[in-house]
Design a protein around this motif. Structure first.
Motif, PDB file in Angstrom:
ATOM      1  N   PRO A 156      10.052  14.657  10.947  1.00 44.33           N
ATOM      2  CA  PRO A 156      10.720  14.523   9.520  1.00 44.33           C
ATOM      3  C   PRO A 156      11.972  13.935   9.317  1.00 44.33           C
ATOM      4  O   PRO A 156      12.712  13.806  10.397  1.00 44.33           O
ATOM      5  CB  PRO A 156      10.975  16.175   9.035  1.00 44.33           C
ATOM      6  CG  PRO A 156      10.192  16.961  10.452  1.00 44.33           C
ATOM      7  CD  PRO A 156      10.162  15.899  11.381  1.00 44.33           C
ATOM      8  N   ASN A 157      11.919  13.155   8.165  1.00 42.54           N
ATOM      9  CA  ASN A 157      13.479  12.696   8.010  1.00 42.54           C
ATOM     10  C   ASN A 157      13.709  11.245   8.861  1.00 42.54           C
ATOM     11  O   ASN A 157      14.928  11.199   8.933  1.00 42.54           O
ATOM     12  CB  ASN A 157      14.348  13.700   7.610  1.00 42.54           C
ATOM     13  CG  ASN A 157      14.047  14.885   6.845  1.00 42.54           C
ATOM     14  OD1 ASN A 157      13.606  14.487   5.863  1.00 42.54           O
ATOM     15  ND2 ASN A 157      14.395  16.079   7.546  1.00 42.54           N
ATOM     16  N   LYS A 158      12.883  10.582   9.244  1.00 42.28           N
ATOM     17  CA  LYS A 158      13.043   9.399  10.057  1.00 42.28           C
ATOM     18  C   LYS A 158      13.087   8.156   9.239  1.00 42.28           C
ATOM     19  O   LYS A 158      12.591   8.137   8.170  1.00 42.28           O
ATOM     20  CB  LYS A 158      12.170   9.446  11.238  1.00 42.28           C
ATOM     21  CG  LYS A 158      12.033  10.395  12.381  1.00 42.28           C
ATOM     22  CD  LYS A 158      13.414  10.224  13.159  1.00 42.28           C
ATOM     23  CE  LYS A 158      13.548  11.270  14.253  1.00 42.28           C
ATOM     24  NZ  LYS A 158      14.720  10.915  15.281  1.00 42.28           N
ATOM     25  N   ASP A 159      14.121   7.248   9.952  1.00 39.13           N
ATOM     26  CA  ASP A 159      13.959   5.893   9.174  1.00 39.13           C
ATOM     27  C   ASP A 159      13.155   5.093   9.793  1.00 39.13           C
ATOM     28  O   ASP A 159      12.662   5.186  11.218  1.00 39.13           O
ATOM     29  CB  ASP A 159      15.447   5.456   9.463  1.00 39.13           C
ATOM     30  CG  ASP A 159      16.602   5.992   8.625  1.00 39.13           C
ATOM     31  OD1 ASP A 159      16.185   6.501   7.437  1.00 39.13           O
ATOM     32  OD2 ASP A 159      17.570   6.321   9.102  1.00 39.13           O
ATOM     33  N   VAL A 160      12.471   4.311   9.060  1.00 33.23           N
ATOM     34  CA  VAL A 160      11.004   3.619   9.421  1.00 33.23           C
ATOM     35  C   VAL A 160      11.304   2.086   8.848  1.00 33.23           C
ATOM     36  O   VAL A 160      11.650   1.953   7.829  1.00 33.23           O
ATOM     37  CB  VAL A 160       9.794   4.206   8.919  1.00 33.23           C
ATOM     38  CG1 VAL A 160       8.598   3.650   9.105  1.00 33.23           C
ATOM     39  CG2 VAL A 160       9.728   5.702   9.374  1.00 33.23           C
ATOM     40  N   PHE A 161      10.521   1.222   9.547  1.00 36.96           N
ATOM     41  CA  PHE A 161      10.281  -0.064   9.298  1.00 36.96           C
ATOM     42  C   PHE A 161       8.845  -0.438   9.599  1.00 36.96           C
ATOM     43  O   PHE A 161       8.104   0.132  10.546  1.00 36.96           O
ATOM     44  CB  PHE A 161      11.206  -0.938   9.929  1.00 36.96           C
ATOM     45  CG  PHE A 161      11.279  -1.161  11.561  1.00 36.96           C
ATOM     46  CD1 PHE A 161      10.601  -2.177  11.788  1.00 36.96           C
ATOM     47  CD2 PHE A 161      12.029  -0.367  12.167  1.00 36.96           C
ATOM     48  CE1 PHE A 161      10.403  -2.506  13.323  1.00 36.96           C
ATOM     49  CE2 PHE A 161      11.927  -0.622  13.667  1.00 36.96           C
ATOM     50  CZ  PHE A 161      10.862  -1.366  14.014  1.00 36.96           C
ATOM     51  N   LEU A 162       8.360  -1.432   8.755  1.00 38.09           N
ATOM     52  CA  LEU A 162       6.974  -1.759   8.881  1.00 38.09           C
ATOM     53  C   LEU A 162       6.751  -3.268   9.260  1.00 38.09           C
ATOM     54  O   LEU A 162       7.560  -4.162   8.869  1.00 38.09           O
ATOM     55  CB  LEU A 162       6.102  -1.708   7.671  1.00 38.09           C
ATOM     56  CG  LEU A 162       6.305  -0.120   7.094  1.00 38.09           C
ATOM     57  CD1 LEU A 162       5.587  -0.039   5.870  1.00 38.09           C
ATOM     58  CD2 LEU A 162       5.666   1.095   7.899  1.00 38.09           C
ATOM     59  N   LEU A 163       5.906  -3.549  10.135  1.00 41.31           N
ATOM     60  CA  LEU A 163       5.330  -5.061  10.498  1.00 41.31           C
ATOM     61  C   LEU A 163       3.900  -5.046  10.326  1.00 41.31           C
ATOM     62  O   LEU A 163       3.469  -4.038  10.867  1.00 41.31           O
ATOM     63  CB  LEU A 163       5.915  -5.254  12.061  1.00 41.31           C
ATOM     64  CG  LEU A 163       7.390  -5.372  12.453  1.00 41.31           C
ATOM     65  CD1 LEU A 163       7.521  -5.503  13.822  1.00 41.31           C
ATOM     66  CD2 LEU A 163       8.093  -6.514  11.741  1.00 41.31           C
ATOM     67  N   TYR A 164       3.551  -6.298   9.998  1.00 40.30           N
ATOM     68  CA  TYR A 164       1.898  -6.422   9.848  1.00 40.30           C
ATOM     69  C   TYR A 164       1.647  -7.859   9.814  1.00 40.30           C
ATOM     70  O   TYR A 164       2.393  -8.628   9.094  1.00 40.30           O
ATOM     71  CB  TYR A 164       1.693  -5.575   8.636  1.00 40.30           C
ATOM     72  CG  TYR A 164       2.037  -5.819   7.220  1.00 40.30           C
ATOM     73  CD1 TYR A 164       1.285  -6.508   6.575  1.00 40.30           C
ATOM     74  CD2 TYR A 164       3.348  -5.296   6.799  1.00 40.30           C
ATOM     75  CE1 TYR A 164       2.022  -6.918   5.169  1.00 40.30           C
ATOM     76  CE2 TYR A 164       3.759  -5.613   5.439  1.00 40.30           C
ATOM     77  CZ  TYR A 164       3.080  -6.344   4.668  1.00 40.30           C
ATOM     78  OH  TYR A 164       3.521  -6.834   3.592  1.00 40.30           O
ATOM     79  N   THR A 165       0.472  -7.867   9.977  1.00 40.73           N
ATOM     80  CA  THR A 165      -0.285  -9.453   9.916  1.00 40.73           C
ATOM     81  C   THR A 165      -1.498  -9.362   9.143  1.00 40.73           C
ATOM     82  O   THR A 165      -2.188  -8.265   9.304  1.00 40.73           O
ATOM     83  CB  THR A 165      -0.528 -10.235  11.376  1.00 40.73           C
ATOM     84  OG1 THR A 165      -1.221  -9.067  12.209  1.00 40.73           O
ATOM     85  CG2 THR A 165       0.985 -10.514  12.079  1.00 40.73           C
ATOM     86  N   TYR A 166      -1.666 -10.535   8.518  1.00 46.14           N
ATOM     87  CA  TYR A 166      -2.786 -10.360   7.493  1.00 46.14           C
ATOM     88  C   TYR A 166      -3.656 -11.804   7.485  1.00 46.14           C
ATOM     89  O   TYR A 166      -3.066 -12.533   7.628  1.00 46.14           O
ATOM     90  CB  TYR A 166      -2.732  -9.977   6.164  1.00 46.14           C
ATOM     91  CG  TYR A 166      -1.399 -10.543   5.670  1.00 46.14           C
ATOM     92  CD1 TYR A 166      -1.535 -12.047   4.970  1.00 46.14           C
ATOM     93  CD2 TYR A 166       0.052  -9.941   5.629  1.00 46.14           C
ATOM     94  CE1 TYR A 166      -0.470 -12.544   4.411  1.00 46.14           C
ATOM     95  CE2 TYR A 166       1.112 -10.537   5.013  1.00 46.14           C
ATOM     96  CZ  TYR A 166       0.862 -11.948   4.476  1.00 46.14           C
ATOM     97  OH  TYR A 166       2.047 -12.827   4.231  1.00 46.14           O
ATOM     98  N   GLY A 167      -4.851 -11.881   7.081  1.00 49.20           N
ATOM     99  CA  GLY A 167      -5.565 -13.097   7.002  1.00 49.20           C
ATOM    100  C   GLY A 167      -5.252 -13.640   5.499  1.00 49.20           C
ATOM    101  O   GLY A 167      -5.247 -14.772   5.363  1.00 49.20           O
ATOM    102  N   ALA A 168      -4.958 -12.962   4.584  1.00 45.64           N
ATOM    103  CA  ALA A 168      -4.787 -13.274   3.401  1.00 45.64           C
ATOM    104  C   ALA A 168      -3.917 -12.363   2.529  1.00 45.64           C
ATOM    105  O   ALA A 168      -4.014 -11.338   2.616  1.00 45.64           O
ATOM    106  CB  ALA A 168      -6.141 -13.228   2.195  1.00 45.64           C
ATOM    107  N   LYS A 169      -2.993 -12.944   1.677  1.00 44.46           N
ATOM    108  CA  LYS A 169      -1.975 -12.177   1.245  1.00 44.46           C
ATOM    109  C   LYS A 169      -2.347 -11.455  -0.117  1.00 44.46           C
ATOM    110  O   LYS A 169      -3.102 -11.862  -0.962  1.00 44.46           O
ATOM    111  CB  LYS A 169      -1.001 -12.999   0.733  1.00 44.46           C
ATOM    112  CG  LYS A 169       0.592 -12.492  -0.015  1.00 44.46           C
ATOM    113  CD  LYS A 169       1.239 -11.720   0.859  1.00 44.46           C
ATOM    114  CE  LYS A 169       2.532 -11.235   0.310  1.00 44.46           C
ATOM    115  NZ  LYS A 169       2.958  -9.811   0.627  1.00 44.46           N
TER     116      LYS A 169
END
Length: 154
Positions: free
Chosen positions: A72-85
């Motif tokens: 609970p209550n954590k700071d998070v960031f996201l990274l991702y790759t995709y074929g089409a935006k």
């Protein structure tokens, strides 16, 4: 400041290229989602979830890991790759983080080589991606996010 990145990268290792570049320059602990079934993330200040996009969202292993293991209550960031935006790739993971009282500090997404389904018939899309510029931007994103986080937590 302790940072963990839980990642899933399979077909072309697009997302792994991003997290490996970050790990070469910064002190982070990497956890493949396939081995993170019972992961204790309580001692990490900052937690990243990184994934290729599968059926318009983060891979199910990442979503399951976040649901089961994000304290609970954590700071998070996201990274991702995709074929089409497209929009809303992060919607499912954002819901999980919000339900746990977490805060998403930022996200970085870029093109990644994609040969899923009928795309294989044409040799795929986003060939040669992520490229060096995409990877450098991922590292810059993380460094900026981490610096801002360190300043705000003083």
């Amino acid at each position: 400041m302790e940072t963990a990145i839980i990642y899933y990268s399979k077909h072309h290792q697009n997302t792994k290229k991003l997290v490996d570049a970050i790990a070469r320059q910064e002190d982070v602990t990497l956890f493949p989602a396939s081995t993170a079934a019972a992961l204790d993330l309580s001692n990490f200040d900052l937690i990243g979830f990184a994934s290729g996009i599968y059926y318009q969202k983060f891979h199910k292993n990442i979503l399951t890991c976040a649901q089961k293991n994000l304290p609970p209550n954590k700071d998070v960031f996201l990274l991702y790759t995709y074929g089409a935006k497209r929009d809303a790739y992060t919607h499912a993971i954002q819901q999980i983080v919000a339900a746990k009282g977490g805060r998403i500090l930022g996200s970085y997404g870029c093109l990644g080589f994609d040969t899923f389904g009928p795309l294989s018939l044409i040799g795929g899309i986003a060939k040669e991606r992520p490229n060096e510029e995409d990877i450098a931007k991922a590292v810059q994103f993380f460094q900026s996010l981490r610096n801002d986080y360190a300043k705000s937590s003083r």
